[in-house]
Design a protein around this motif. Sequence first.
Motif, PDB file in Angstrom:
ATOM      1  N   LEU A  99      -7.050  -0.965 -12.188  1.00  0.00           N
ATOM      2  CA  LEU A  99      -7.866  -1.032 -10.986  1.00  0.00           C
ATOM      3  C   LEU A  99      -9.342  -1.174 -11.335  1.00  0.00           C
ATOM      4  N   ARG A 100      -9.784  -0.487 -12.365  1.00  0.00           N
ATOM      5  CA  ARG A 100     -11.182  -0.601 -12.775  1.00  0.00           C
ATOM      6  C   ARG A 100     -11.504  -2.008 -13.283  1.00  0.00           C
ATOM      7  N   GLU A 101     -10.608  -2.589 -14.032  1.00  0.00           N
ATOM      8  CA  GLU A 101     -10.857  -3.928 -14.558  1.00  0.00           C
ATOM      9  C   GLU A 101     -10.957  -4.955 -13.441  1.00  0.00           C
ATOM     10  N   ALA A 102     -10.113  -4.833 -12.431  1.00  0.00           N
ATOM     11  CA  ALA A 102     -10.122  -5.797 -11.332  1.00  0.00           C
ATOM     12  C   ALA A 102     -11.202  -5.502 -10.303  1.00  0.00           C
ATOM     13  N   ASP A 103     -11.630  -4.252 -10.181  1.00  0.00           N
ATOM     14  CA  ASP A 103     -12.643  -3.837  -9.202  1.00  0.00           C
ATOM     15  C   ASP A 103     -12.350  -4.449  -7.829  1.00  0.00           C
ATOM     16  N   PRO A 104     -11.200  -4.145  -7.243  1.00  0.00           N
ATOM     17  CA  PRO A 104     -10.716  -4.928  -6.107  1.00  0.00           C
ATOM     18  C   PRO A 104     -11.342  -4.548  -4.769  1.00  0.00           C
ATOM     19  N   ASP A 105     -11.437  -5.552  -3.899  1.00  0.00           N
ATOM     20  CA  ASP A 105     -11.705  -5.340  -2.482  1.00  0.00           C
ATOM     21  C   ASP A 105     -10.391  -5.253  -1.707  1.00  0.00           C
ATOM     22  N   VAL A 106      -9.366  -5.946  -2.208  1.00  0.00           N
ATOM     23  CA  VAL A 106      -8.048  -5.970  -1.575  1.00  0.00           C
ATOM     24  C   VAL A 106      -7.000  -5.763  -2.666  1.00  0.00           C
ATOM     25  N   ILE A 107      -6.036  -4.891  -2.404  1.00  0.00           N
ATOM     26  CA  ILE A 107      -4.958  -4.618  -3.350  1.00  0.00           C
ATOM     27  C   ILE A 107      -3.623  -4.863  -2.659  1.00  0.00           C
ATOM     28  N   PHE A 108      -2.771  -5.642  -3.299  1.00  0.00           N
ATOM     29  CA  PHE A 108      -1.387  -5.813  -2.859  1.00  0.00           C
ATOM     30  C   PHE A 108      -0.478  -5.117  -3.873  1.00  0.00           C
ATOM     31  N   THR A 109       0.501  -4.373  -3.371  1.00  0.00           N
ATOM     32  CA  THR A 109       1.462  -3.741  -4.268  1.00  0.00           C
ATOM     33  C   THR A 109       2.766  -3.496  -3.516  1.00  0.00           C
ATOM     34  N   HIS A 110       3.700  -2.830  -4.181  1.00  0.00           N
ATOM     35  CA  HIS A 110       5.042  -2.667  -3.628  1.00  0.00           C
ATOM     36  C   HIS A 110       5.090  -1.582  -2.560  1.00  0.00           C
ATOM     37  N   SER A 111       6.004  -1.776  -1.637  1.00  0.00           N
ATOM     38  CA  SER A 111       6.227  -0.848  -0.538  1.00  0.00           C
ATOM     39  C   SER A 111       6.921   0.429  -1.029  1.00  0.00           C
ATOM     40  N   PRO A 112       6.610   1.571  -0.409  1.00  0.00           N
ATOM     41  CA  PRO A 112       7.272   2.828  -0.807  1.00  0.00           C
ATOM     42  C   PRO A 112       8.786   2.824  -0.599  1.00  0.00           C
ATOM     43  N   ASN A 113       9.306   1.971   0.286  1.00  0.00           N
ATOM     44  CA  ASN A 113      10.764   1.959   0.519  1.00  0.00           C
ATOM     45  C   ASN A 113      11.448   0.773  -0.150  1.00  0.00           C
ATOM     46  N   ASP A 114      10.834   0.226  -1.199  1.00  0.00           N
ATOM     47  CA  ASP A 114      11.431  -0.887  -1.928  1.00  0.00           C
ATOM     48  C   ASP A 114      12.718  -0.437  -2.614  1.00  0.00           C
ATOM     49  N   TYR A 115      13.552  -1.410  -2.992  1.00  0.00           N
ATOM     50  CA  TYR A 115      14.874  -1.094  -3.526  1.00  0.00           C
ATOM     51  C   TYR A 115      14.857  -0.640  -4.973  1.00  0.00           C
ATOM     52  N   HIS A 116      13.811  -0.965  -5.725  1.00  0.00           N
ATOM     53  CA  HIS A 116      13.809  -0.749  -7.177  1.00  0.00           C
ATOM     54  C   HIS A 116      12.850   0.382  -7.520  1.00  0.00           C
ATOM     55  N   PRO A 117      13.285   1.353  -8.348  1.00  0.00           N
ATOM     56  CA  PRO A 117      12.381   2.456  -8.695  1.00  0.00           C
ATOM     57  C   PRO A 117      11.102   2.003  -9.385  1.00  0.00           C
ATOM     58  N   ASP A 118      11.173   0.978 -10.229  1.00  0.00           N
ATOM     59  CA  ASP A 118       9.943   0.467 -10.841  1.00  0.00           C
ATOM     60  C   ASP A 118       8.963   0.014  -9.765  1.00  0.00           C
ATOM     61  N   HIS A 119       9.464  -0.660  -8.729  1.00  0.00           N
ATOM     62  CA  HIS A 119       8.606  -1.110  -7.638  1.00  0.00           C
ATOM     63  C   HIS A 119       7.973   0.084  -6.932  1.00  0.00           C
ATOM     64  N   ARG A 120       8.803   1.043  -6.570  1.00  0.00           N
ATOM     65  CA  ARG A 120       8.312   2.192  -5.807  1.00  0.00           C
ATOM     66  C   ARG A 120       7.278   2.988  -6.605  1.00  0.00           C
ATOM     67  N   TYR A 121       7.544   3.169  -7.896  1.00  0.00           N
ATOM     68  CA  TYR A 121       6.625   3.969  -8.701  1.00  0.00           C
ATOM     69  C   TYR A 121       5.325   3.225  -8.990  1.00  0.00           C
ATOM     70  N   VAL A 122       5.372   1.908  -9.126  1.00  0.00           N
ATOM     71  CA  VAL A 122       4.131   1.149  -9.263  1.00  0.00           C
ATOM     72  C   VAL A 122       3.276   1.326  -8.008  1.00  0.00           C
ATOM     73  N   GLY A 123       3.912   1.208  -6.834  1.00  0.00           N
ATOM     74  CA  GLY A 123       3.178   1.429  -5.601  1.00  0.00           C
ATOM     75  C   GLY A 123       2.585   2.831  -5.532  1.00  0.00           C
ATOM     76  N   GLN A 124       3.343   3.826  -5.979  1.00  0.00           N
ATOM     77  CA  GLN A 124       2.836   5.194  -5.980  1.00  0.00           C
ATOM     78  C   GLN A 124       1.677   5.356  -6.953  1.00  0.00           C
ATOM     79  N   LEU A 125       1.780   4.720  -8.130  1.00  0.00           N
ATOM     80  CA  LEU A 125       0.697   4.804  -9.107  1.00  0.00           C
ATOM     81  C   LEU A 125      -0.583   4.171  -8.567  1.00  0.00           C
TER      82      LEU A 125
END
Length: 240
Positions: A99-125
């Motif tokens: 997040l620091r490297e990108a210094d974002p104004d807008v962030i897209f990531t995975h939904s909390p109810n996604d089917y894959h644990p990797d997806h869900r945990y990336v969104g949580q992170l």
Amino acid sequence: MEQKPMNILCVAAHPDDVEILCAGTLARYSQAGHTVTIAVFTSGNMGDAQIPPAELAFIREKETREAAAILGAKLIWAGIDDEHVFPNQEQRRIMIDILREADPDVIFTHSPNDYHPDHRYVGQLVFDSYFQKGLPHIPNQQRPACRFGQAQVYYMDNLGGIGFLPTEYVDITAVFEIKMQMLACHRSQVVAMQELANTDLLGMVEVQARFRGLGAGCRYAEGFTRLDAYQRGLTHRILP
């Protein structure tokens, strides 16, 4: 009023997640003159029944760089082992630096109810690292703190649209071929999805984009939900 250039970040769990769920929107941002960064958290190294993990990680990174180059997007490759994303301290440090490297104004990531644990945990992170990106005294970080100000977070659609009700849409009709060109770069993924899951990846993505287009009133669309939380609200639309 003309919109100022923004930093756009998409943080996805696996190679090809960006192309499946968000590439059309990123293409529109890129065409409008905004800076686009794609961050892929895992190497995808467990995603084939035949190719050894180290070899597959090399293949997946090469394919992802080819896809990012179509947009002229910057790629951040975190290289975490596929199927091994966890919301722990070590991986939060990695996400803070992304997040620091990108210094974002807008962030897209995975939904909390996604089917894959990797997806869900990336969104949580992403959620858990949101404030830490702008705090300069977080220990053991590799990058200096970026702006502390608001960065709007959007959750991407789920595969197949299952259990996901978009609150905002982006018309990607004019850039749909770019999205599909990016997805086609992931040749190893297309083959693995067919062999392991009996799934036509390109066909699935076309059907889902067309379905979201029905809800959006256009030919092809991508759907998102905005994360409404303290210091992340907006009084205007920033999606293209």
